[in-house]
Design an enzyme around this catalytic site. Structure first.
Site, mmCIF file in Angstrom:
data_model
loop_
_atom_site.group_PDB
_atom_site.id
_atom_site.type_symbol
_atom_site.label_atom_id
_atom_site.label_comp_id
_atom_site.label_asym_id
_atom_site.label_seq_id
_atom_site.Cartn_x
_atom_site.Cartn_y
_atom_site.Cartn_z
ATOM 1 N N ASP A 1 39.947 36.089 42.873
ATOM 2 C CA ASP A 1 40.970 36.150 43.928
ATOM 3 C C ASP A 1 40.806 37.482 44.661
ATOM 4 O O ASP A 1 40.009 37.594 45.577
ATOM 5 C CB ASP A 1 42.336 35.991 43.253
ATOM 6 C CG ASP A 1 43.485 35.954 44.241
ATOM 7 O OD1 ASP A 1 43.236 35.959 45.444
ATOM 8 O OD2 ASP A 1 44.650 35.912 43.795
ATOM 9 N N GLU B 1 33.599 33.363 35.271
ATOM 10 C CA GLU B 1 34.996 33.487 35.669
ATOM 11 C C GLU B 1 35.523 32.131 36.129
ATOM 12 O O GLU B 1 34.785 31.356 36.743
ATOM 13 C CB GLU B 1 35.121 34.486 36.843
ATOM 14 C CG GLU B 1 35.408 35.910 36.411
ATOM 15 C CD GLU B 1 36.848 36.132 35.950
ATOM 16 O OE1 GLU B 1 37.569 35.148 35.670
ATOM 17 O OE2 GLU B 1 37.244 37.301 35.870
ATOM 18 N N THR C 1 39.695 41.992 38.821
ATOM 19 C CA THR C 1 39.307 41.700 37.442
ATOM 20 C C THR C 1 37.795 41.791 37.278
ATOM 21 O O THR C 1 37.297 42.461 36.367
ATOM 22 C CB THR C 1 39.770 40.276 37.033
ATOM 23 O OG1 THR C 1 41.157 40.168 37.316
ATOM 24 C CG2 THR C 1 39.508 39.993 35.576
ATOM 25 N N LYS D 1 38.351 32.637 46.114
ATOM 26 C CA LYS D 1 39.274 32.680 47.263
ATOM 27 C C LYS D 1 38.747 33.778 48.192
ATOM 28 O O LYS D 1 39.094 34.940 48.026
ATOM 29 C CB LYS D 1 40.684 33.034 46.779
ATOM 30 C CG LYS D 1 41.377 31.945 45.957
ATOM 31 C CD LYS D 1 42.780 32.397 45.579
ATOM 32 C CE LYS D 1 43.540 31.320 44.848
ATOM 33 N NZ LYS D 1 44.840 31.817 44.336
HETATM 34 P P1 5GP Z 1 41.644 38.786 40.666
HETATM 35 O O1 5GP Z 1 41.546 39.961 39.743
HETATM 36 O O2 5GP Z 1 40.308 38.346 41.226
HETATM 37 O O3 5GP Z 1 42.673 38.980 41.752
HETATM 38 O O4 5GP Z 1 42.255 37.592 39.860
HETATM 39 C C1 5GP Z 1 41.585 36.957 38.861
HETATM 40 C C2 5GP Z 1 42.535 36.306 37.888
HETATM 41 O O5 5GP Z 1 43.791 35.980 38.504
HETATM 42 C C3 5GP Z 1 41.950 34.975 37.428
HETATM 43 O O6 5GP Z 1 41.098 35.150 36.325
HETATM 44 C C4 5GP Z 1 43.192 34.180 37.137
HETATM 45 O O7 5GP Z 1 43.619 34.449 35.829
HETATM 46 C C5 5GP Z 1 44.231 34.714 38.110
HETATM 47 N N1 5GP Z 1 44.362 33.851 39.310
HETATM 48 C C6 5GP Z 1 44.016 34.143 40.577
HETATM 49 N N2 5GP Z 1 44.304 33.116 41.404
HETATM 50 C C7 5GP Z 1 44.839 32.145 40.622
HETATM 51 C C8 5GP Z 1 45.347 30.814 40.901
HETATM 52 O O8 5GP Z 1 45.360 30.291 42.021
HETATM 53 N N3 5GP Z 1 45.813 30.113 39.816
HETATM 54 C C9 5GP Z 1 45.818 30.611 38.545
HETATM 55 N N4 5GP Z 1 46.290 29.820 37.585
HETATM 56 N N5 5GP Z 1 45.363 31.868 38.266
HETATM 57 C C10 5GP Z 1 44.875 32.605 39.298
#
Ligand code: 5GP
Length: 179
Positions: A107, A103, A111, A135
């Site tokens: 965040d 990955e 996902t 994060k």
């Molecule tokens: P999660 O499902 O963990 O919240 O988010 C994962 C996805 O969110 C990452 O694969 C990415 O595509 C997007 N994402 C989360 N934080 C960021 C960020 O700070 N910048 C960018 N460009 N994408 C992020």
């Protein structure tokens, strides 16, 4: 180039390439040590992870590792939420193999939780998670992340494969948005 503009937003340099490269090498060494002798298939989650995957894969010291590229799609489904996610592109045999999901950034963790659930349905021997960036504030212990390159705060970042509305993926360094 310390400040850049993408669409309507400005970004400042945040993690220079040298630091990223160090983190990638550290993760590659840990994986190579832990998974010695295993039949390993790396799984790149497109699009953001393409650059991390390319740089990491060069540093892996295992016998005959393989890599494949998957995309997580969402489409209108018939479940209660109306959204059903699907992993597209899994053509390699997975049963009994050790998978390492790559990955770009974790965040909230939604996902990766979804990806893990879908991969486990194919009966692999084991599934590990490696992320370049984490994060931790929002993620909070949803599942163990086996390999983490760099932990960062809650800022929105771009570069090294990560985009802001498709722009900025080409940047060698990582930038964070200017408030
Ligand atoms: P999660 O499902 O963990 O919240 O988010 C994962 C996805 O969110 C990452 O694969 C990415 O595509 C997007 N994402 C989360 N934080 C960021 C960020 O700070 N910048 C960018 N460009 N994408 C992020």
């Amino acid at each position: 180039m310390n400040r850049i503009k993408l669409h309507d937003k400005e970004f400042d340099i945040f993690i220079p390439y040298e630091k990223i490269n160090e983190a990638v090498k550290k993760v590659a060494q840990e994986i190579s040590k832990d998974l010695k002798g295993e039949d390993v298939l790396f799984i790149c989650i497109l699009n953001g992870s393409f650059m991390f995957t390319a740089e990491l894969f060069k540093e892996i010291e295992l016998d005959e590792p393989e890599v494949t590229f998957l995309r997580l799609s969402s489409y209108e489904g018939t479940d209660t939420t109306g959204q059903v996610k699907k992993l597209i592109g899994l053509n390699e045999p997975v049963k009994g193999r050790t998978l390492v999901v790559l990955e770009d950034i974790i965040d909230t963790g939604l996902t990766i939780v979804e990806v893990m659930k879908m991969l486990k349905e194919h009966n692999p021997k084991d599934v590990k998670i490696a992320t370049l960036l984490l994060k931790p504030e929002k993620f909070s212990n949803k599942m163990p992340v086996d390999y983490v390159g760099i932990e960062i705060g809650n800022d929105f970042i771009v570069g090294f494969g990560l985009d802001y509305d498709q722009k900025g993926r080409h940047l060698k360094d990582i930038y964070k948005v200017v408030d």
